[in-house]
Design an enzyme around this catalytic site. Structure first.
Site, PDB file in Angstrom:
ATOM      1  N   PRO A  89       0.819  -1.220   0.000  1.00 15.44           N
ATOM      2  CA  PRO A  89       0.000   0.000   0.000  1.00 15.44           C
ATOM      3  C   PRO A  89       0.850   1.266   0.000  1.00 15.44           C
ATOM      4  CG  PRO A  89      -0.062  -1.066   2.154  1.00 15.44           C
ATOM      5  CD  PRO A  89       0.618  -2.020   1.222  1.00 15.44           C
ATOM      6  N   GLU A 116       2.452  -7.651   9.345  1.00 11.49           N
ATOM      7  CA  GLU A 116       2.464  -6.202   9.519  1.00 11.49           C
ATOM      8  C   GLU A 116       3.221  -5.475   8.419  1.00 11.49           C
ATOM      9  OE1 GLU A 116       1.530  -2.585  11.297  1.00 11.49           O
ATOM     10  OE2 GLU A 116       0.745  -4.599  11.650  1.00 11.49           O
ATOM     11  N   ARG A 154      -3.216  -9.224 -20.286  1.00  5.62           N
ATOM     12  CA  ARG A 154      -4.133  -8.936 -21.384  1.00  5.62           C
ATOM     13  C   ARG A 154      -3.521  -7.997 -22.421  1.00  5.62           C
ATOM     14  NH1 ARG A 154      -7.766  -5.092 -21.172  1.00  5.62           N
ATOM     15  NH2 ARG A 154      -9.513  -6.529 -21.467  1.00  5.62           N
ATOM     16  N   ASP A 169     -10.049  -0.176 -24.319  1.00  3.35           N
ATOM     17  CA  ASP A 169     -10.426  -0.207 -22.909  1.00  3.35           C
ATOM     18  C   ASP A 169     -10.328   1.160 -22.262  1.00  3.35           C
ATOM     19  OD1 ASP A 169     -11.014  -2.880 -22.788  1.00  3.35           O
ATOM     20  OD2 ASP A 169      -8.995  -3.480 -22.201  1.00  3.35           O
TER      21      ASP A 169
END
Length: 248
Positions: A89, A116, A154, A169
Protein backbone atom coordinates in the site's frame (compact mmCIF):
# COMPACT_ATOMS: atom_id res chain seq x y z
CA UNK A 1 5.71 -13.36 -20.14
CA UNK A 2 7.03 -15.20 -17.12
CA UNK A 3 5.71 -14.38 -13.66
CA UNK A 4 7.60 -15.57 -10.60
CA UNK A 5 5.33 -15.04 -7.60
CA UNK A 6 6.77 -15.25 -4.10
CA UNK A 7 3.98 -16.00 -1.66
CA UNK A 8 3.23 -17.84 1.56
CA UNK A 9 -0.15 -18.91 0.14
CA UNK A 10 0.31 -20.27 -3.41
CA UNK A 11 -3.04 -22.04 -3.18
CA UNK A 12 -4.78 -18.65 -3.42
CA UNK A 13 -3.79 -18.47 -7.10
CA UNK A 14 -5.40 -21.77 -8.12
CA UNK A 15 -8.74 -20.44 -9.33
CA UNK A 16 -7.22 -17.36 -10.90
CA UNK A 17 -4.69 -19.31 -12.96
CA UNK A 18 -7.09 -22.06 -14.00
CA UNK A 19 -9.96 -19.95 -15.31
CA UNK A 20 -10.96 -17.94 -18.34
CA UNK A 21 -8.49 -15.91 -20.40
CA UNK A 22 -5.55 -16.44 -18.04
CA UNK A 23 -5.94 -20.22 -18.28
CA UNK A 24 -6.04 -20.11 -22.09
CA UNK A 25 -2.97 -17.85 -22.18
CA UNK A 26 -1.04 -20.43 -20.18
CA UNK A 27 -2.26 -23.22 -22.42
CA UNK A 28 -1.07 -21.29 -25.48
CA UNK A 29 2.34 -20.76 -23.90
CA UNK A 30 1.91 -16.98 -23.87
CA UNK A 31 2.25 -16.80 -20.07
CA UNK A 32 4.17 -18.93 -17.59
CA UNK A 33 3.64 -18.62 -13.84
CA UNK A 34 5.94 -20.01 -11.18
CA UNK A 35 4.49 -19.94 -7.66
CA UNK A 36 7.22 -19.98 -5.02
CA UNK A 37 6.48 -20.46 -1.34
CA UNK A 38 9.34 -18.47 0.15
CA UNK A 39 8.88 -20.27 3.47
CA UNK A 40 10.92 -23.01 1.81
CA UNK A 41 13.90 -20.63 1.90
CA UNK A 42 13.80 -20.19 5.67
CA UNK A 43 16.78 -21.93 7.26
CA UNK A 44 15.65 -22.70 10.83
CA UNK A 45 13.79 -25.86 11.76
CA UNK A 46 10.49 -24.00 12.19
CA UNK A 47 10.71 -22.37 8.72
CA UNK A 48 10.31 -18.93 10.28
CA UNK A 49 9.63 -16.08 7.86
CA UNK A 50 8.60 -13.32 10.27
CA UNK A 51 9.59 -11.86 13.61
CA UNK A 52 8.61 -9.11 16.03
CA UNK A 53 9.69 -5.59 15.06
CA UNK A 54 12.68 -3.92 16.68
CA UNK A 55 11.53 -1.07 18.89
CA UNK A 56 8.26 -2.78 19.73
CA UNK A 57 4.83 -2.46 18.21
CA UNK A 58 2.03 -4.72 17.10
CA UNK A 59 2.15 -7.33 14.38
CA UNK A 60 4.94 -9.31 12.76
CA UNK A 61 7.48 -8.24 10.15
CA UNK A 62 8.73 -10.39 7.28
CA UNK A 63 12.39 -11.28 7.67
CA UNK A 64 14.84 -10.43 4.88
CA UNK A 65 16.67 -13.77 4.63
CA UNK A 66 13.97 -15.95 2.97
CA UNK A 67 12.98 -13.34 0.40
CA UNK A 68 16.55 -12.44 -0.51
CA UNK A 69 17.40 -16.13 -0.88
CA UNK A 70 14.34 -16.80 -3.06
CA UNK A 71 15.07 -13.88 -5.37
CA UNK A 72 18.76 -14.83 -5.54
CA UNK A 73 17.69 -18.28 -6.69
CA UNK A 74 15.51 -16.79 -9.44
CA UNK A 75 18.21 -14.39 -10.62
CA UNK A 76 20.75 -17.20 -10.82
CA UNK A 77 18.60 -18.81 -13.53
CA UNK A 78 18.32 -15.77 -15.84
CA UNK A 79 20.74 -13.64 -17.82
CA UNK A 80 18.97 -10.32 -17.32
CA UNK A 81 17.60 -9.03 -14.03
CA UNK A 82 13.81 -8.64 -14.23
CA UNK A 83 11.81 -6.07 -12.29
CA UNK A 84 11.29 -7.25 -8.71
CA UNK A 85 8.00 -5.78 -7.59
CA UNK A 86 6.80 -5.43 -4.03
CA UNK A 87 3.01 -5.33 -3.69
CA UNK A 88 2.50 -2.72 -0.99
CA UNK A 89 0.00 0.00 0.00
CA UNK A 90 3.05 2.30 0.23
CA UNK A 91 3.86 1.80 -3.46
CA UNK A 92 3.09 4.00 -6.44
CA UNK A 93 -0.52 3.71 -7.66
CA UNK A 94 -1.00 1.03 -10.31
CA UNK A 95 -2.24 2.54 -13.57
CA UNK A 96 -2.81 1.44 -17.14
CA UNK A 97 0.38 3.24 -18.12
CA UNK A 98 2.30 1.21 -15.53
CA UNK A 99 0.72 -2.01 -16.83
CA UNK A 100 1.82 -1.11 -20.36
CA UNK A 101 5.35 -0.40 -19.12
CA UNK A 102 5.56 -3.75 -17.33
CA UNK A 103 4.12 -5.61 -20.32
CA UNK A 104 7.22 -4.63 -22.30
CA UNK A 105 9.26 -6.95 -20.08
CA UNK A 106 9.37 -10.71 -20.60
CA UNK A 107 9.79 -11.57 -16.91
CA UNK A 108 8.42 -10.11 -13.67
CA UNK A 109 9.04 -11.14 -10.06
CA UNK A 110 6.21 -10.32 -7.64
CA UNK A 111 6.63 -10.29 -3.86
CA UNK A 112 3.46 -10.88 -1.84
CA UNK A 113 3.79 -10.03 1.82
CA UNK A 114 1.66 -10.83 4.82
CA UNK A 115 1.57 -9.75 8.44
CA UNK A 116 2.46 -6.20 9.52
CA UNK A 117 5.03 -5.41 6.87
CA UNK A 118 8.47 -5.99 5.42
CA UNK A 119 11.92 -5.54 6.85
CA UNK A 120 13.02 -2.22 5.35
CA UNK A 121 16.13 -3.81 3.83
CA UNK A 122 13.84 -5.67 1.42
CA UNK A 123 12.52 -2.33 0.16
CA UNK A 124 15.89 -0.65 -0.03
CA UNK A 125 18.08 -3.38 -1.48
CA UNK A 126 15.98 -6.11 -3.10
CA UNK A 127 13.03 -4.68 -4.99
CA UNK A 128 13.04 -2.40 -8.01
CA UNK A 129 9.41 -1.26 -7.77
CA UNK A 130 6.71 -0.89 -5.14
CA UNK A 131 3.16 -0.93 -6.46
CA UNK A 132 -0.17 -0.28 -4.76
CA UNK A 133 -3.57 -1.09 -6.25
CA UNK A 134 -5.37 1.43 -4.05
CA UNK A 135 -5.44 3.41 -0.86
CA UNK A 136 -6.63 0.63 1.40
CA UNK A 137 -5.03 -2.26 3.28
CA UNK A 138 -5.50 -5.97 2.51
CA UNK A 139 -4.42 -9.02 4.48
CA UNK A 140 -1.68 -9.79 1.96
CA UNK A 141 -0.19 -9.09 -1.42
CA UNK A 142 -1.74 -12.02 -3.27
CA UNK A 143 -4.86 -10.23 -4.52
CA UNK A 144 -2.86 -7.19 -5.71
CA UNK A 145 -0.46 -9.55 -7.49
CA UNK A 146 -3.39 -11.17 -9.32
CA UNK A 147 -4.69 -7.74 -10.33
CA UNK A 148 -1.30 -6.82 -11.75
CA UNK A 149 -0.89 -10.17 -13.54
CA UNK A 150 -4.34 -9.92 -15.10
CA UNK A 151 -3.84 -6.33 -16.25
CA UNK A 152 -0.39 -6.99 -17.71
CA UNK A 153 -1.30 -10.33 -19.31
CA UNK A 154 -4.13 -8.94 -21.38
CA UNK A 155 -1.66 -6.56 -23.04
CA UNK A 156 0.47 -9.42 -24.34
CA UNK A 157 -0.09 -10.17 -28.01
CA UNK A 158 -2.37 -13.15 -28.51
CA UNK A 159 -3.85 -13.25 -25.01
CA UNK A 160 -7.09 -11.50 -25.99
CA UNK A 161 -9.11 -12.91 -28.84
CA UNK A 162 -9.62 -9.43 -30.29
CA UNK A 163 -6.39 -7.43 -30.31
CA UNK A 164 -8.30 -4.13 -30.49
CA UNK A 165 -10.03 -4.83 -27.15
CA UNK A 166 -7.06 -3.70 -25.06
CA UNK A 167 -6.69 -0.55 -27.18
CA UNK A 168 -10.32 0.50 -26.65
CA UNK A 169 -10.43 -0.21 -22.91
CA UNK A 170 -10.91 2.51 -20.33
CA UNK A 171 -7.63 4.30 -19.49
CA UNK A 172 -5.77 2.93 -22.54
CA UNK A 173 -6.33 6.22 -24.35
CA UNK A 174 -6.24 8.24 -21.16
CA UNK A 175 -10.04 8.42 -21.16
CA UNK A 176 -12.87 6.22 -19.92
CA UNK A 177 -14.36 3.87 -22.49
CA UNK A 178 -17.47 4.84 -24.46
CA UNK A 179 -20.82 3.02 -23.82
CA UNK A 180 -21.20 -0.40 -25.46
CA UNK A 181 -24.37 -2.04 -26.82
CA UNK A 182 -25.29 -5.37 -28.42
CA UNK A 183 -28.42 -7.14 -29.67
CA UNK A 184 -31.36 -6.72 -29.43
CA UNK A 185 -31.68 -3.18 -30.83
CA UNK A 186 -34.58 -2.54 -28.45
CA UNK A 187 -35.12 -4.07 -24.99
CA UNK A 188 -38.04 -3.13 -22.72
CA UNK A 189 -38.41 0.12 -24.59
CA UNK A 190 -34.71 0.98 -24.26
CA UNK A 191 -33.17 1.54 -27.69
CA UNK A 192 -29.63 1.36 -28.96
CA UNK A 193 -28.49 4.80 -30.24
CA UNK A 194 -29.38 5.15 -33.92
CA UNK A 195 -25.84 6.07 -34.93
CA UNK A 196 -24.58 2.61 -33.91
CA UNK A 197 -27.09 0.99 -36.27
CA UNK A 198 -26.34 3.33 -39.15
CA UNK A 199 -23.32 1.52 -40.56
CA UNK A 200 -21.61 4.92 -40.98
CA UNK A 201 -18.17 4.20 -39.51
CA UNK A 202 -16.95 7.79 -39.37
CA UNK A 203 -20.04 8.92 -37.47
CA UNK A 204 -19.77 5.94 -35.14
CA UNK A 205 -16.15 6.77 -34.35
CA UNK A 206 -17.05 10.40 -33.71
CA UNK A 207 -19.93 9.36 -31.43
CA UNK A 208 -17.69 7.00 -29.51
CA UNK A 209 -15.02 9.65 -29.04
CA UNK A 210 -17.55 12.20 -27.83
CA UNK A 211 -19.15 9.68 -25.47
CA UNK A 212 -15.73 8.78 -24.10
CA UNK A 213 -15.00 12.45 -23.49
CA UNK A 214 -18.43 12.98 -21.92
CA UNK A 215 -18.11 10.00 -19.60
CA UNK A 216 -14.62 11.04 -18.53
CA UNK A 217 -15.75 14.64 -17.98
CA UNK A 218 -18.64 13.42 -15.83
CA UNK A 219 -16.90 10.71 -13.82
CA UNK A 220 -13.12 11.27 -13.88
CA UNK A 221 -12.41 14.86 -14.93
CA UNK A 222 -8.92 14.53 -13.42
CA UNK A 223 -7.97 12.27 -16.36
CA UNK A 224 -8.56 15.10 -18.83
CA UNK A 225 -5.53 16.95 -17.49
CA UNK A 226 -3.14 14.37 -18.91
CA UNK A 227 -5.13 12.84 -21.79
CA UNK A 228 -3.96 13.40 -25.37
CA UNK A 229 -6.69 15.71 -26.68
CA UNK A 230 -7.19 17.13 -30.16
CA UNK A 231 -8.52 20.60 -30.87
CA UNK A 232 -11.82 18.97 -31.78
CA UNK A 233 -11.86 17.23 -28.38
CA UNK A 234 -11.18 20.50 -26.60
CA UNK A 235 -13.95 22.25 -28.53
CA UNK A 236 -16.38 19.48 -27.52
CA UNK A 237 -15.36 19.84 -23.87
CA UNK A 238 -15.77 23.62 -24.01
CA UNK A 239 -19.28 23.11 -25.34
CA UNK A 240 -20.01 20.71 -22.47
CA UNK A 241 -18.81 23.33 -19.98
CA UNK A 242 -20.89 26.03 -21.64
CA UNK A 243 -24.01 23.86 -21.70
CA UNK A 244 -23.53 22.77 -18.08
CA UNK A 245 -23.00 26.32 -16.84
CA UNK A 246 -26.21 27.48 -18.54
CA UNK A 247 -28.19 24.69 -16.87
CA UNK A 248 -27.07 25.74 -13.39
Amino acid sequence: MRFDVLTLFPEMFTGFLQSSIIKRAHEKGLIATNLINFREYATDKHRTVDDTPYGGGGGMVLKPEPLFAAVDDILAQVDERPPVILMSPQGVPFTQAKAEELARHSHLVLLCGHYEGYDERIRQHLVTDEISIGDYVLTGGELPAMVLMDSVSRLISGVLGNESSAVDDSFSSGLLEYPQYTRPPEFRGMKVPDVLLSGHHARIEQWRREQSLLRTWQRRPDLLRTAALTEEDRAFLRELERKYSHEQ
